[in-house]
Design a protein around this motif. Structure first.
Motif, PDB file in Angstrom:
ATOM      1  N   GLY A 241       0.789  -1.231   0.000  1.00  0.00           N
ATOM      2  CA  GLY A 241       0.000   0.000   0.000  1.00  0.00           C
ATOM      3  C   GLY A 241       0.815   1.272   0.000  1.00  0.00           C
ATOM      4  N   PHE A 244      -0.076   3.886  -2.527  1.00  0.00           N
ATOM      5  CA  PHE A 244      -1.283   4.670  -2.261  1.00  0.00           C
ATOM      6  C   PHE A 244      -1.025   5.708  -1.180  1.00  0.00           C
ATOM      7  CE2 PHE A 244      -2.988   0.682  -4.013  1.00  0.00           C
ATOM      8  CZ  PHE A 244      -3.587   1.225  -5.136  1.00  0.00           C
ATOM      9  N   LEU A 247       0.509   8.459  -2.907  1.00  0.00           N
ATOM     10  CA  LEU A 247      -0.525   9.227  -3.597  1.00  0.00           C
ATOM     11  C   LEU A 247      -1.212  10.189  -2.615  1.00  0.00           C
ATOM     12  CD1 LEU A 247      -1.256   8.818  -6.535  1.00  0.00           C
ATOM     13  CD2 LEU A 247      -3.141   7.370  -5.821  1.00  0.00           C
ATOM     14  N   ALA A 248      -1.482   9.654  -1.428  1.00  0.00           N
ATOM     15  CA  ALA A 248      -2.082  10.486  -0.385  1.00  0.00           C
ATOM     16  C   ALA A 248      -1.145  11.638  -0.034  1.00  0.00           C
ATOM     17  CB  ALA A 248      -2.378   9.634   0.847  1.00  0.00           C
ATOM     18  N   TYR A 298      -4.556   8.015   5.443  1.00  0.00           N
ATOM     19  CA  TYR A 298      -5.720   7.986   4.565  1.00  0.00           C
ATOM     20  C   TYR A 298      -6.797   8.944   5.060  1.00  0.00           C
ATOM     21  CZ  TYR A 298      -3.249   3.728   3.390  1.00  0.00           C
ATOM     22  OH  TYR A 298      -2.276   2.834   3.049  1.00  0.00           O
TER      23      TYR A 298
ATOM     24  N   ILE B 145     -10.438   5.025  -2.788  1.00  0.00           N
ATOM     25  CA  ILE B 145      -9.230   4.236  -2.472  1.00  0.00           C
ATOM     26  C   ILE B 145      -8.906   4.383  -0.994  1.00  0.00           C
ATOM     27  CG2 ILE B 145      -6.723   4.068  -2.789  1.00  0.00           C
ATOM     28  CD1 ILE B 145      -7.078   4.848  -5.668  1.00  0.00           C
ATOM     29  N   MET B 146      -8.916   5.643  -0.514  1.00  0.00           N
ATOM     30  CA  MET B 146      -8.593   5.883   0.891  1.00  0.00           C
ATOM     31  C   MET B 146      -9.592   5.153   1.788  1.00  0.00           C
ATOM     32  SD  MET B 146      -5.961   7.669   0.651  1.00  0.00           S
ATOM     33  CE  MET B 146      -5.243   7.920  -0.952  1.00  0.00           C
ATOM     34  N   PHE B 149      -8.780   1.532   2.506  1.00  0.00           N
ATOM     35  CA  PHE B 149      -7.790   1.315   3.562  1.00  0.00           C
ATOM     36  C   PHE B 149      -8.409   1.590   4.931  1.00  0.00           C
ATOM     37  CE2 PHE B 149      -4.985   1.893  -0.089  1.00  0.00           C
ATOM     38  CZ  PHE B 149      -4.123   0.830   0.093  1.00  0.00           C
ATOM     39  N   ILE B 150      -9.222   2.640   5.001  1.00  0.00           N
ATOM     40  CA  ILE B 150      -9.844   2.949   6.287  1.00  0.00           C
ATOM     41  C   ILE B 150     -10.777   1.803   6.690  1.00  0.00           C
ATOM     42  CG2 ILE B 150     -11.254   4.615   7.552  1.00  0.00           C
ATOM     43  CD1 ILE B 150     -10.260   6.743   5.555  1.00  0.00           C
TER      44      ILE B 150
END
Lengths: 326, 364
Positions: A241, A244, A247-248, A298, B145-146, B149-150
């Motif tokens: 991950g 990602f 990306l965040a 996230y 996407i976030m 994960f959450i």
């Protein structure tokens, strides 16, 4: 918490932030040129595998690094073909690349090494080994007993692999390339208003391919770092991950190089703290769930994106294929 | 102007894309030193050669129908819901709460209750990104996407710290009570004299999935709301001009999408595992993307594509069992399908359009 623990955590932060930083800058080049890239994760993973595999076969980490970059560049090429030449959906292409890497790495690893989707562990010249600065102490006990300044020098500054110092250098290099060269100006322009760049007689397609290629190289280095410096060998899904999170971080940094450094180090700190729940408990006097820390990047990204804390505005032409007027 | 006749658009383009993906997959199998024809035979035997194989194929297909429909509904409003995985995870949480804390007298009521809760949990998990897209302009792809994960973190927390029975080691809920065990295809088909494998996990959720396909078709092509969703997907500005509210359509399309993804949990959590475990979704949310792309976002296409992917999944498991080809082969095939039917669509379409144009000129 004593001073040495703090230094240890900061040291882990640096180690964990480096792959995020490289991937984040990779995404920065691509997205600043108007090509969304959610395939950072896949490119890193492919590079991690090929670096470790080739390093283990040839015994040279440098050849491994080149192989990793080549693998990542190949996937970048696929992304470019789909999103620039054939004007397909950049997000779907990114999703495909992530799956392609996740599947192919295990498939090839199994076929080459038959060790359940991993490479043999690397040692010696097959890895990027820590570089110790002159006069730096190397054993934990020695460092613990030394003065605070010496602790910072020995534990935090010294003892990282070459790629760490290189990654830190890429930040000013990226800044200089984007804001102080003609190429950088055009690259930023092509992400905001490709028609204007085209009118000026500069190739939109060429610029975008260049950006995607730079993105591939940086992701390749990030992947090589994972399997040959941070760890000694490739294991299935080892990017975990990070693409990602990068990306965040990119959104968090609002697509700016120096802010990418801060954002990735912040997220690296979260990852380092996730590994040390004892320290958090000692400092703030209560237990914080590891899952919460893991999800924090996230959550923060969603909050930033929602514009509650500052506003993140992506490059204007991002995600749009450019169709030349006839 | 339509350059291509409809049949070419609907059948030929996906077929050629699929063929390209299949050829490349075959080459991949060759490259790792195995025989693609033998592999295909083994897959067909393992997935379709017995009612046991069919039972697994249909079980997987049920998952993919739900997630494929979820992605399709969002696609019609030109929204890319990449968060099916997280929505399905939350759906699993809804199913677990429904089954563990409500004493259902009969499985049919339990199933209805589980559908409602799974759908509601999935819908809420999709509604937040939808709201952020509609009202605050955050990009839905990034937020979903976030949220995946959450969701994984939330589920991890719930299973490790809240729902795990005392004394149990693995992060999973207790087993659901006997009353909410869903009838399998064996139980359904036995009374009418058809013998179906007892061990296979395909269950009554398959029927729910098929009903969902029909309902989505009705919604998209036979209702005013469906028309508005499609209109918005075709042109946001035209839809706005026609008095269709972007906020409303984004919210509704994503809520339906999330509810469908969440409902997948009645199959894998309630029907198969009969308890909620970590990583219960096994990537089915992402396969929904491939299924929706291959099925051209049409419920019938999704139905067919879901069965094809069910076959790939079960066949791939058999391959991993009997040969040295790892299960990850399916992930590669899935990636190639997404690449060719999704991202490289124009690579197939552009030459075809040229051929049809030339044919048309020749005809006149």
């Amino acid at each position: 918490m004593d001073f040495f623990t703090l230094i240890q955590i900061l040291d882990a932060t640096v180690r964990l932030a480096i792959p995020l930083l490289l991937a984040c800058l990779a995404g920065l080049f691509s997205e600043r040129a108007g090509i969304f890239d959610i395939g950072l994760e896949g490119k890193m993973l492919a590079a991690a595998f090929f670096s470790a595999a080739i390093a283990s076969m040839t015994g040279s980490v440098w050849i491994g690094l080149l192989a990793g970059i080549a693998a990542s560049l190949f996937l970048s090429g696929v992304h470019g073909l789909a999103s620039i030449t054939f004007r397909g959906n950049q997000l779907i292409s990114g999703v495909a690349i992530n799956f392609l890497a996740a599947g192919m790495t295990v498939l090839i690893a199994q076929s080459w090494f038959s060790q359940g989707g991993r490479t043999p562990s690397l040692s010696g010249a097959e890895r990027f080994n820590p570089i110790n600065f002159p006069g730096a102490l190397t054993t934990t006990n020695e460092v613990k007993a030394a003065s605070p300044l010496m602790q910072v020098y020995s534990e935090l500054l010294s003892g990282h692999s070459l790629l760490v110092y290189f990654a830190l250098l890429t930040v000013p290099m990226t800044w200089w390339l984007l804001y102080r060269t003609r190429f950088g100006l055009r690259l930023r322009a092509v992400g905001e208003n490709p028609a204007a760049v085209d009118t000026a007689g500069v190739s939109v397609v060429g610029l975008r391919y260049a950006a995607v290629a730079i993105c591939g190289i940086l992701c390749g280095i990030a992947g090589a770092y994972l399997s040959t410096a941070l760890q000694a060998g490739f294991v299935k899904d080892m990017s975990a991950g990070r693409g990602f999170i990068a990306l965040a971080a990119l959104i968090f940094a609002k697509w700016r190089p120096w802010h990418a450094l801060y954002a990735t180090f912040l997220f690296g700190l979260f990852q380092a703290l996730e590994l040390r729940p004892d320290v958090i408990e000692a400092v703030i006097g209560m237990k914080i769930q590891g899952q919460f820390l893991g999800a924090l990047p996230y959550i923060m990204t969603v909050v930033i994106l929602a514009g509650f804390v500052g506003k993140a505005i992506p490059p204007r032409a991002g995600g749009e294929p450019y169709v030349k007027e006839r | 102007m339509d350059v291509m006749p409809k049949w070419a658009e609907v059948v030929l383009v996906p077929l050629i894309s699929l063929l390209l993906a299949a050829i490349l997959s075959g080459l991949v199998i060759l490259a790792i030193g195995e025989d693609p024809i033998a592999a295909l035979k083994l897959m067909i035997d393992g997935a379709l050669g017995s009612t046991y194989g069919w039972g697994y194929t249909l079980y997987y297909a049920t998952n993919f129908m739900f997630t494929g429909l979820a992605v399709s509904v969002a696609f019609h409003a030109r929204l890319f819901n990449i968060g099916g995985e997280g929505q399905a995870m939350l759906g699993g949480l809804g199913v677990a709460l429904a089954c563990l804390f409500i004493p259902w007298p009969h499985w049919s009521l339990g199933l209805l209750g589980a559908i409602v809760l799974a759908g509601a949990f999935g819908a809420i998990w999709a509604a937040v990104p939808a709201y952020l897209q509609a009202k605050r302009g955050s990009h839905i792809v990034i937020t979903t996407i976030m949220f995946n994960f959450i969701a994984a973190a939330v589920l991890n927390y719930m299973l490790v710290n809240v729902l795990r029975p005392q004394g149990a080691m693995d992060p999973a809920t207790a087993r659901f009570p006997e009353a909410v065990h869903l009838p399998t295809l064996h139980d359904i088909l036995a009374p009418i004299g058809i013998s179906f494998s007892k061990a296979a996990p395909a269950n009554v959720s398959l029927l729910v999935a098929i009903i969902a396909c029909v309902l989505v078709w009705l919604l998209i092509w036979r209702t005013k709301l469906g028309y508005e969703i499609r209109a918005y997907g075709h042109s946001e500005s035209a839809a706005k001009y026609a008095g269709i509210s972007p906020v409303k359509i984004t919210m509704i399309a994503m809520t339906i999408s999330g509810a469908l993804a969440g409902m997948m949990a009645i199959n894998n959590v309630m029907g198969e595992a009969e308890r909620l475990v970590l990583n219960a979704t096994e990537g089915a949310g992402f396969i929904g993307i491939a299924v929706a792309l291959m099925g051209r976002s049409h419920p019938l296409g999704v139905f067919i594509a879901a069965i094809l992917f069910g076959f790939l999944y079960q066949g791939g498991a058999e391959l991993a069992l009997w040969t040295s080809i790892p299960r990850e082969l399916i992930v590669v095939i899935q990636a190639l399908v997404i690449l060719f039917t999704g991202a490289l669509d124009n690579m197939v379409r552009m030459p075809l359009e040229r051929i049809f144009l030339a044919l048309r000129k020749g005809g006149n």
